[in-house]
Design a protein around this motif. Structure first.
Motif, mmCIF file in Angstrom:
data_model
loop_
_atom_site.group_PDB
_atom_site.id
_atom_site.type_symbol
_atom_site.label_atom_id
_atom_site.label_comp_id
_atom_site.label_asym_id
_atom_site.label_seq_id
_atom_site.Cartn_x
_atom_site.Cartn_y
_atom_site.Cartn_z
ATOM 1 N N SER A 110 0.829 -1.213 0.000
ATOM 2 C CA SER A 110 0.000 0.000 0.000
ATOM 3 C C SER A 110 0.861 1.259 0.000
ATOM 4 C CB SER A 110 -0.977 0.011 1.176
ATOM 5 O OG SER A 110 -0.339 0.296 2.393
ATOM 6 N N LYS A 111 2.006 1.222 0.656
ATOM 7 C CA LYS A 111 2.906 2.388 0.660
ATOM 8 C C LYS A 111 3.516 2.607 -0.722
ATOM 9 C CE LYS A 111 2.478 4.280 4.552
ATOM 10 N NZ LYS A 111 1.830 5.591 4.568
ATOM 11 N N GLU A 114 0.658 4.029 -2.793
ATOM 12 C CA GLU A 114 0.396 5.416 -2.363
ATOM 13 C C GLU A 114 1.447 6.364 -2.945
ATOM 14 O OE1 GLU A 114 0.771 7.447 1.910
ATOM 15 O OE2 GLU A 114 -0.739 5.851 1.836
ATOM 16 N N TYR A 115 2.703 5.947 -2.919
ATOM 17 C CA TYR A 115 3.783 6.763 -3.477
ATOM 18 C C TYR A 115 3.564 6.985 -4.982
ATOM 19 C CZ TYR A 115 8.398 8.375 -4.808
ATOM 20 O OH TYR A 115 9.438 9.128 -5.328
ATOM 21 N N LYS A 117 0.764 6.792 -6.610
ATOM 22 C CA LYS A 117 -0.424 7.644 -6.764
ATOM 23 C C LYS A 117 -0.043 9.117 -6.648
ATOM 24 C CE LYS A 117 -4.438 8.984 -4.103
ATOM 25 N NZ LYS A 117 -5.136 8.766 -2.837
ATOM 26 N N GLU A 118 0.751 9.451 -5.642
ATOM 27 C CA GLU A 118 1.161 10.845 -5.444
ATOM 28 C C GLU A 118 2.017 11.343 -6.612
ATOM 29 O OE1 GLU A 118 -0.107 12.857 -3.153
ATOM 30 O OE2 GLU A 118 -1.292 11.130 -2.510
ATOM 31 N N ALA A 161 -4.194 2.520 -0.018
ATOM 32 C CA ALA A 161 -3.453 3.576 -0.718
ATOM 33 C C ALA A 161 -4.381 4.656 -1.285
ATOM 34 C CB ALA A 161 -2.614 2.976 -1.847
ATOM 35 N N GLY A 162 -5.684 4.457 -1.170
ATOM 36 C CA GLY A 162 -6.640 5.447 -1.663
ATOM 37 C C GLY A 162 -6.900 5.367 -3.149
#
Length: 167
Positions: A110-111, A114-115, A117-118, A161-162
């Motif tokens: 998930s991290k 998430e990274y 995604k950003e 992670a959204g």
């Protein structure tokens, strides 16, 4: 409900990871670039997290630079490689390269997601600042041969992670 304006495809690979996006036009696919990581659109699938798995300290090629600049993890940082291989081996836990403690694989994945995604959001906003977050749809590739439990881990990690339930 907002209309989807951008689709982001994330290729979470065993050795390399990348992303691409399109503004609802398959002919206009833009390969994402990770900031300060060279010209390649894919970078090594590796990540350095803080000791609580809360903050990404380095991802991809940045990991080598981080290790060179800060030494061999004197502050409890956690260095993960070969993340996806744990799924193939049927493990739901993962050990960092520099520590013998096991951590939930879902949390590490998930991290990573998430990274990415950003990074994708930054690229999209640079190209089109009017795009709203709820107008972005994410697609994460998974191998067709994976069983349901492996796919389930990726779905849960994507939720954390959204990447899901945005609309």
């Amino acid at each position: 409900m907002n209309e989807i304006k951008v689709v982001v495809g994330i290729d979470f690979g065993s050795s390399g990871t990348g992303y691409a996006f399109s503004y609802n036009n398959p002919k206009d696919i833009i390969l994402g670039k990770f900031n300060n990581q060279g010209i390649d659109s894919k970078v090594p699938t590796q990540i350095i997290l803080d000791s609580k798995l809360e903050k990404v300290l380095a991802f991809g090629n940045e990991c080598k630079n981080y290790i060179g600049a800060y030494g061999l993890f004197e502050n409890g940082e956690l260095f993960f490689q070969k993340i996806k291989m744990n799924l193939y081996e049927g493990s739901y836990m993962i050990k960092p390269q520099n520590n013998s403690k096991e951590y939930p694989l879902e949390d590490v994945i998930s991290k990573v997601l998430e990274y990415i995604k950003e990074e994708a959001i930054k690229s999209i906003k640079d190209n089109n600042p009017k795009i709203k977050l709820e107008q972005i749809k994410y697609v994460v590739t998974v191998p067709a041969i994976w069983d349901l439990s492996m796919k389930g881990i990726m779905i849960k990690a994507s939720e954390k992670a959204g990447l899901l339930n945005q609309n």
